[in-house]
Design a protein around this motif. Structure first.
Motif, PDB file in Angstrom:
ATOM      1  N   VAL A 118       5.873  -4.235  -7.228  1.00 39.39           N
ATOM      2  CA  VAL A 118       4.564  -4.734  -7.643  1.00 39.39           C
ATOM      3  C   VAL A 118       4.110  -5.752  -6.604  1.00 39.39           C
ATOM      4  O   VAL A 118       4.835  -6.702  -6.306  1.00 39.39           O
ATOM      5  CB  VAL A 118       4.614  -5.396  -9.032  1.00 39.39           C
ATOM      6  CG1 VAL A 118       3.239  -5.949  -9.403  1.00 39.39           C
ATOM      7  CG2 VAL A 118       5.086  -4.407 -10.087  1.00 39.39           C
ATOM      8  N   ILE A 119       2.925  -5.548  -6.048  1.00 41.88           N
ATOM      9  CA  ILE A 119       2.399  -6.446  -5.021  1.00 41.88           C
ATOM     10  C   ILE A 119       1.153  -7.134  -5.555  1.00 41.88           C
ATOM     11  O   ILE A 119       0.184  -6.474  -5.937  1.00 41.88           O
ATOM     12  CB  ILE A 119       2.073  -5.683  -3.730  1.00 41.88           C
ATOM     13  CG1 ILE A 119       3.359  -5.094  -3.149  1.00 41.88           C
ATOM     14  CG2 ILE A 119       1.387  -6.592  -2.714  1.00 41.88           C
ATOM     15  CD1 ILE A 119       3.154  -4.230  -1.951  1.00 41.88           C
ATOM     16  N   ILE A 120       1.195  -8.465  -5.599  1.00 44.25           N
ATOM     17  CA  ILE A 120       0.025  -9.239  -6.003  1.00 44.25           C
ATOM     18  C   ILE A 120      -0.654  -9.703  -4.724  1.00 44.25           C
ATOM     19  O   ILE A 120      -0.339 -10.753  -4.163  1.00 44.25           O
ATOM     20  CB  ILE A 120       0.420 -10.421  -6.903  1.00 44.25           C
ATOM     21  CG1 ILE A 120       1.158  -9.903  -8.136  1.00 44.25           C
ATOM     22  CG2 ILE A 120      -0.817 -11.206  -7.323  1.00 44.25           C
ATOM     23  CD1 ILE A 120       1.632 -10.977  -9.070  1.00 44.25           C
ATOM     24  N   GLY A 121      -1.546  -8.880  -4.235  1.00 50.50           N
ATOM     25  CA  GLY A 121      -2.197  -9.134  -2.961  1.00 50.50           C
ATOM     26  C   GLY A 121      -2.663  -7.821  -2.367  1.00 50.50           C
ATOM     27  O   GLY A 121      -2.560  -6.764  -3.001  1.00 50.50           O
ATOM     28  N   ASN A 122      -3.147  -7.881  -1.146  1.00 51.99           N
ATOM     29  CA  ASN A 122      -3.649  -6.695  -0.464  1.00 51.99           C
ATOM     30  C   ASN A 122      -2.607  -6.139   0.504  1.00 51.99           C
ATOM     31  O   ASN A 122      -1.679  -6.835   0.906  1.00 51.99           O
ATOM     32  CB  ASN A 122      -4.928  -7.031   0.311  1.00 51.99           C
ATOM     33  CG  ASN A 122      -6.034  -7.544  -0.595  1.00 51.99           C
ATOM     34  OD1 ASN A 122      -6.195  -7.068  -1.720  1.00 51.99           O
ATOM     35  ND2 ASN A 122      -6.789  -8.517  -0.119  1.00 51.99           N
ATOM     36  N   ILE A 123      -2.789  -4.883   0.888  1.00 49.70           N
ATOM     37  CA  ILE A 123      -1.977  -4.271   1.936  1.00 49.70           C
ATOM     38  C   ILE A 123      -2.924  -3.911   3.071  1.00 49.70           C
ATOM     39  O   ILE A 123      -3.775  -3.033   2.930  1.00 49.70           O
ATOM     40  CB  ILE A 123      -1.243  -3.015   1.432  1.00 49.70           C
ATOM     41  CG1 ILE A 123      -0.343  -3.359   0.243  1.00 49.70           C
ATOM     42  CG2 ILE A 123      -0.418  -2.397   2.556  1.00 49.70           C
ATOM     43  CD1 ILE A 123       0.382  -2.157  -0.336  1.00 49.70           C
ATOM     44  N   HIS A 124      -2.786  -4.596   4.192  1.00 51.99           N
ATOM     45  CA  HIS A 124      -3.684  -4.387   5.320  1.00 51.99           C
ATOM     46  C   HIS A 124      -3.286  -3.148   6.122  1.00 51.99           C
ATOM     47  O   HIS A 124      -2.134  -2.695   6.057  1.00 51.99           O
ATOM     48  CB  HIS A 124      -3.656  -5.610   6.239  1.00 51.99           C
ATOM     49  CG  HIS A 124      -4.391  -6.785   5.677  1.00 51.99           C
ATOM     50  ND1 HIS A 124      -4.703  -7.897   6.422  1.00 51.99           N
ATOM     51  CD2 HIS A 124      -4.891  -7.027   4.435  1.00 51.99           C
ATOM     52  CE1 HIS A 124      -5.352  -8.771   5.678  1.00 51.99           C
ATOM     53  NE2 HIS A 124      -5.473  -8.273   4.467  1.00 51.99           N
ATOM     54  N   PRO A 125      -4.211  -2.596   6.917  1.00 51.79           N
ATOM     55  CA  PRO A 125      -3.851  -1.490   7.812  1.00 51.79           C
ATOM     56  C   PRO A 125      -2.693  -1.899   8.720  1.00 51.79           C
ATOM     57  O   PRO A 125      -2.666  -3.013   9.236  1.00 51.79           O
ATOM     58  CB  PRO A 125      -5.135  -1.270   8.623  1.00 51.79           C
ATOM     59  CG  PRO A 125      -6.232  -1.768   7.741  1.00 51.79           C
ATOM     60  CD  PRO A 125      -5.649  -2.940   7.009  1.00 51.79           C
ATOM     61  N   GLY A 126      -1.730  -1.010   8.901  1.00 55.40           N
ATOM     62  CA  GLY A 126      -0.568  -1.305   9.727  1.00 55.40           C
ATOM     63  C   GLY A 126       0.606  -1.857   8.950  1.00 55.40           C
ATOM     64  O   GLY A 126       1.708  -1.963   9.476  1.00 55.40           O
ATOM     65  N   ALA A 127       0.397  -2.209   7.666  1.00 56.98           N
ATOM     66  CA  ALA A 127       1.494  -2.652   6.800  1.00 56.98           C
ATOM     67  C   ALA A 127       2.020  -1.450   6.025  1.00 56.98           C
ATOM     68  O   ALA A 127       1.312  -0.466   5.825  1.00 56.98           O
ATOM     69  CB  ALA A 127       1.025  -3.738   5.849  1.00 56.98           C
ATOM     70  N   ARG A 128       3.267  -1.555   5.562  1.00 55.99           N
ATOM     71  CA  ARG A 128       3.887  -0.406   4.898  1.00 55.99           C
ATOM     72  C   ARG A 128       4.729  -0.848   3.711  1.00 55.99           C
ATOM     73  O   ARG A 128       5.403  -1.869   3.763  1.00 55.99           O
ATOM     74  CB  ARG A 128       4.775   0.357   5.889  1.00 55.99           C
ATOM     75  CG  ARG A 128       5.515   1.540   5.271  1.00 55.99           C
ATOM     76  CD  ARG A 128       6.498   2.149   6.240  1.00 55.99           C
ATOM     77  NE  ARG A 128       5.843   2.708   7.410  1.00 55.99           N
ATOM     78  CZ  ARG A 128       6.500   3.330   8.385  1.00 55.99           C
ATOM     79  NH1 ARG A 128       7.800   3.450   8.345  1.00 55.99           N
ATOM     80  NH2 ARG A 128       5.838   3.819   9.416  1.00 55.99           N
ATOM     81  N   VAL A 129       4.688  -0.039   2.649  1.00 54.60           N
ATOM     82  CA  VAL A 129       5.551  -0.232   1.485  1.00 54.60           C
ATOM     83  C   VAL A 129       6.288   1.071   1.228  1.00 54.60           C
ATOM     84  O   VAL A 129       5.669   2.133   1.140  1.00 54.60           O
ATOM     85  CB  VAL A 129       4.746  -0.632   0.230  1.00 54.60           C
ATOM     86  CG1 VAL A 129       5.666  -0.749  -0.980  1.00 54.60           C
ATOM     87  CG2 VAL A 129       4.006  -1.937   0.461  1.00 54.60           C
ATOM     88  N   VAL A 130       7.612   0.988   1.132  1.00 57.01           N
ATOM     89  CA  VAL A 130       8.441   2.160   0.838  1.00 57.01           C
ATOM     90  C   VAL A 130       9.293   1.824  -0.375  1.00 57.01           C
ATOM     91  O   VAL A 130      10.047   0.850  -0.361  1.00 57.01           O
ATOM     92  CB  VAL A 130       9.343   2.533   2.031  1.00 57.01           C
ATOM     93  CG1 VAL A 130      10.177   3.768   1.693  1.00 57.01           C
ATOM     94  CG2 VAL A 130       8.519   2.777   3.285  1.00 57.01           C
ATOM     95  N   ALA A 131       9.177   2.611  -1.434  1.00 58.15           N
ATOM     96  CA  ALA A 131       9.929   2.365  -2.659  1.00 58.15           C
ATOM     97  C   ALA A 131      10.473   3.675  -3.201  1.00 58.15           C
ATOM     98  O   ALA A 131       9.836   4.722  -3.067  1.00 58.15           O
ATOM     99  CB  ALA A 131       9.042   1.697  -3.710  1.00 58.15           C
TER     100      ALA A 131
END
Length: 210
Positions: A118-131
């Protein structure tokens, strides 16, 4: 004892290349080349992932290309304790454990987790989340998100505003053109019939991703 510019660790999944990102990037590149050259052929065919604080996507690509020249194979799914300067705490949501990340992920930052995120915030271009589980973004997602990374077809991706550059669930990738970017309401991406569909919470509309 000063930290080594580049260190290579072996894991069950493959090699992890750790960087001292406080040093000049050109020095890191040179040191990596020297390490690869000194062990030429030894790592050929090995899978690897690069980790370091605050390196950009472009810098990561440059380092991966150096390793490719010596026969290594980039495998970003290889996990390692993160070194990102993002405030992180662990919590338990009703039903399933999850990792709670408080703060915006900027270009070059990456979150990897065995489970839900769970991310409380934004994900900018070039950032990555792997779950390996589901991903919930309490903000705008404009980066790359991979849910169900180990084949969990029940995983979902939910965002208040979904404008992901790349989005995949259990190895199935949605076409960027199919993401309903103009929606004014939260969107959930999930798998159905072997493809990703998008549900709008407000209208309960379903947008197919071809």
């Amino acid at each position: 004892m000063p930290r080594e510019l580049v260190s290579i660790k072996g894991t069950r999944e493959g090699l992890v290349i750790l960087l001292d990102s406080t040093r000049e990037f050109e020095d890191i590149k040179l040191h990596l080349k020297r390490k690869m050259e000194s062990s030429r052929g030894f790592f050929r065919g090995a899978r690897f992932a690069v980790y370091g604080q605050a390196i950009t996507g472009r810098q990561r690509s440059e380092l991966e290309n150096i390793c490719r020249q010596y026969g290594l194979i980039p495998s970003p799914e290889i996990s390692w304790p993160l070194e990102k300067k993002v405030e992180q705490i662990k919590t338990v949501l009703p039903g399933e454990p999850a990792r709670l990340v408080q703060g915006t992920l900027r270009s070059g930052q990456e979150i990897r987790h065995q489970g839900n995120v769970v991310i409380i915030g934004n994900i900018h271009p070039g950032a990555r989340v792997v779950a390996t589980g589901s991903v919930i973004i309490m903000g705008c997602c404009r980066g790359t998100v991979q849910a169900g990374a180990e084949g969990n077809t029940a995983a979902t991706i939910t965002a208040l505003k979904l404008q992901a550059a790349c989005l995949s669930i259990a190895g199935i990738t949605a076409s960027p053109a199919a993401i309903p970017r103009s929606s004014l309401f939260p969107i959930t991406a999930r798998l159905k019939g072997g493809r990703i569909i998008f549900d709008s919470y407000r209208h309960k509309a379903i947008y197919p991703a071809f």
